[in-house]
Design a protein around this motif. Structure first.
Motif, mmCIF file in Angstrom:
data_model
loop_
_atom_site.group_PDB
_atom_site.id
_atom_site.type_symbol
_atom_site.label_atom_id
_atom_site.label_comp_id
_atom_site.label_asym_id
_atom_site.label_seq_id
_atom_site.Cartn_x
_atom_site.Cartn_y
_atom_site.Cartn_z
ATOM 1 N N LEU A 52 0.065 0.546 0.197
ATOM 2 C CA LEU A 52 0.064 1.977 -0.085
ATOM 3 C C LEU A 52 1.423 2.578 0.210
ATOM 4 O O LEU A 52 1.969 2.423 1.299
ATOM 5 C CB LEU A 52 -1.016 2.665 0.754
ATOM 6 C CG LEU A 52 -1.274 4.148 0.459
ATOM 7 C CD1 LEU A 52 -1.785 4.338 -0.959
ATOM 8 C CD2 LEU A 52 -2.271 4.714 1.465
ATOM 9 N N GLU A 53 2.000 3.242 -0.791
ATOM 10 C CA GLU A 53 3.278 3.925 -0.644
ATOM 11 C C GLU A 53 3.093 5.360 -1.132
ATOM 12 O O GLU A 53 3.100 5.610 -2.329
ATOM 13 C CB GLU A 53 4.378 3.218 -1.446
ATOM 14 C CG GLU A 53 4.621 1.771 -1.020
ATOM 15 C CD GLU A 53 5.652 1.077 -1.879
ATOM 16 O OE1 GLU A 53 6.439 1.802 -2.554
ATOM 17 O OE2 GLU A 53 5.691 -0.165 -1.898
ATOM 18 N N GLY A 54 2.924 6.273 -0.181
ATOM 19 C CA GLY A 54 2.664 7.657 -0.556
ATOM 20 C C GLY A 54 1.295 7.795 -1.199
ATOM 21 O O GLY A 54 0.286 7.432 -0.612
ATOM 22 N N LYS A 55 1.271 8.261 -2.447
ATOM 23 C CA LYS A 55 0.021 8.427 -3.168
ATOM 24 C C LYS A 55 -0.254 7.277 -4.127
ATOM 25 O O LYS A 55 -1.165 7.347 -4.954
ATOM 26 C CB LYS A 55 0.038 9.751 -3.949
ATOM 27 C CG LYS A 55 0.070 10.994 -3.065
ATOM 28 C CD LYS A 55 0.008 12.263 -3.900
ATOM 29 C CE LYS A 55 -0.011 13.504 -3.015
ATOM 30 N NZ LYS A 55 -0.084 14.752 -3.831
ATOM 31 N N LYS A 56 0.532 6.214 -4.032
ATOM 32 C CA LYS A 56 0.369 5.076 -4.936
ATOM 33 C C LYS A 56 0.164 3.794 -4.137
ATOM 34 O O LYS A 56 0.819 3.580 -3.119
ATOM 35 C CB LYS A 56 1.592 4.930 -5.843
ATOM 36 C CG LYS A 56 1.818 6.097 -6.790
ATOM 37 C CD LYS A 56 3.046 5.872 -7.646
ATOM 38 C CE LYS A 56 3.300 7.040 -8.593
ATOM 39 N NZ LYS A 56 4.530 6.841 -9.409
ATOM 40 N N MET A 57 -0.712 2.930 -4.640
ATOM 41 C CA MET A 57 -0.921 1.615 -4.061
ATOM 42 C C MET A 57 -0.439 0.588 -5.078
ATOM 43 O O MET A 57 -0.938 0.533 -6.203
ATOM 44 C CB MET A 57 -2.398 1.384 -3.716
ATOM 45 C CG MET A 57 -2.663 0.027 -3.085
ATOM 46 S SD MET A 57 -4.395 -0.162 -2.558
ATOM 47 C CE MET A 57 -4.385 0.891 -1.088
ATOM 48 N N PHE A 58 0.542 -0.230 -4.687
ATOM 49 C CA PHE A 58 1.204 -1.136 -5.614
ATOM 50 C C PHE A 58 0.766 -2.584 -5.422
ATOM 51 O O PHE A 58 0.466 -3.028 -4.315
ATOM 52 C CB PHE A 58 2.721 -1.065 -5.435
ATOM 53 C CG PHE A 58 3.335 0.223 -5.904
ATOM 54 C CD1 PHE A 58 3.678 0.402 -7.234
ATOM 55 C CD2 PHE A 58 3.568 1.260 -5.013
ATOM 56 C CE1 PHE A 58 4.245 1.587 -7.670
ATOM 57 C CE2 PHE A 58 4.144 2.443 -5.431
ATOM 58 C CZ PHE A 58 4.489 2.614 -6.770
ATOM 59 N N LEU A 59 0.774 -3.315 -6.540
ATOM 60 C CA LEU A 59 0.563 -4.758 -6.550
ATOM 61 C C LEU A 59 1.607 -5.356 -7.490
ATOM 62 O O LEU A 59 1.782 -4.875 -8.612
ATOM 63 C CB LEU A 59 -0.843 -5.103 -7.058
ATOM 64 C CG LEU A 59 -1.104 -6.577 -7.370
ATOM 65 C CD1 LEU A 59 -1.266 -7.367 -6.074
ATOM 66 C CD2 LEU A 59 -2.355 -6.754 -8.238
#
Length: 230
Positions: A159-166
């Protein structure tokens, strides 16, 4: 400026001031005094070009210097053309993405990976939807699992801020694209499979260590991934 820099990379003729050099050519290589090599170059109407100054003795070729630079430039251009250009393609989800949209994006991600590109998938949480971050993590883990045959995980969901990255990378770079007919058939099969069990996500870890063998997954996400209908 670039041409001058290229020319200054090599010492030519009288610029070569070592005692002896190794001359390489089609017939093999020979070590001889530098002065003798210069005389040979003049007799053949070519240049003495030092191509490996760090060798002992330095390696040189008898060749027209302008022709030599042209060959080097041509070789560098060919190597650059052979390099596979890797792009990073983005796939965006919402925390409550429906099955049809999921399959549509899964299909595109598979195409990107088969073409040798990387994929950055992320779930965007708008407003209070951040409360469903575990649901977003489950979605991304399912996404990675469904692409296991063509992609490998570079970075697990974070989770980075309001986004969750893969982040996913292709297992094979530059794989030829499948025909449209084959891709349509796979899409139909995937749709039929999803209709049978929309909520089912198979994340069984193989005995030899699979996609999630060393993954650090939150307890809530892991519970949702492994639960089955009772």
């Amino acid at each position: 400026m670039k041409t001058d820099k290229k020319q200054n990379q090599y010492r030519v003729n009288e610029q070569i001031r070592v005692r002896e050099v190794r001359i390489v050519g089609e017939s093999g290589s020979t070590v001889m005094p530098t002065r003798e090599a210069l005389d040979m170059a003049r007799q053949q109407g070519v240049d003495l070009v030092e191509i490996s100054p760090n060798a002992n003795p330095p390696v040189c070729r008898l060749i027209d210097y302008s022709k030599f630079l042209y060959q080097q430039k041509k070789r560098a251009k060919e190597m650059k053309a052979k390099q596979v250009k890797v792009e990073v393609k983005e796939i965006r989800f919402g925390p409550q993405t429906d099955e049809h949209d999921y399959q549509f994006k899964l299909k595109h991600a598979k195409e990107f990976l088969e073409e040798g590109n990387k994929v950055r998938a992320y779930v965007f949480f708008r407003g209070r939807s951040i409360l469903f971050k575990e649901q977003g993590e489950v979605l991304l883990l399912r996404f990675a699992n469904d692409l296991e045959e063509v992609g490998k995980v570079e970075s697990m969901p974070s989770l980075e801020g309001k986004k969750m990255f893969l982040y996913l990378a292709p297992k094979k770079a530059g794989v030829a694209k499948k025909s449209q007919q084959a891709r349509d058939r796979e899409a139909i099969e995937a749709e039929q499979k999803s209709q049978k069990s929309q909520a089912e996500v198979d994340v069984e870890t193989p005995a030899n260590g699979g996609l999630f063998a060393n993954a650090k997954i939150s307890a809530d996400a892991l519970k949702k991934l492994t639960e089955t209908d009772e």
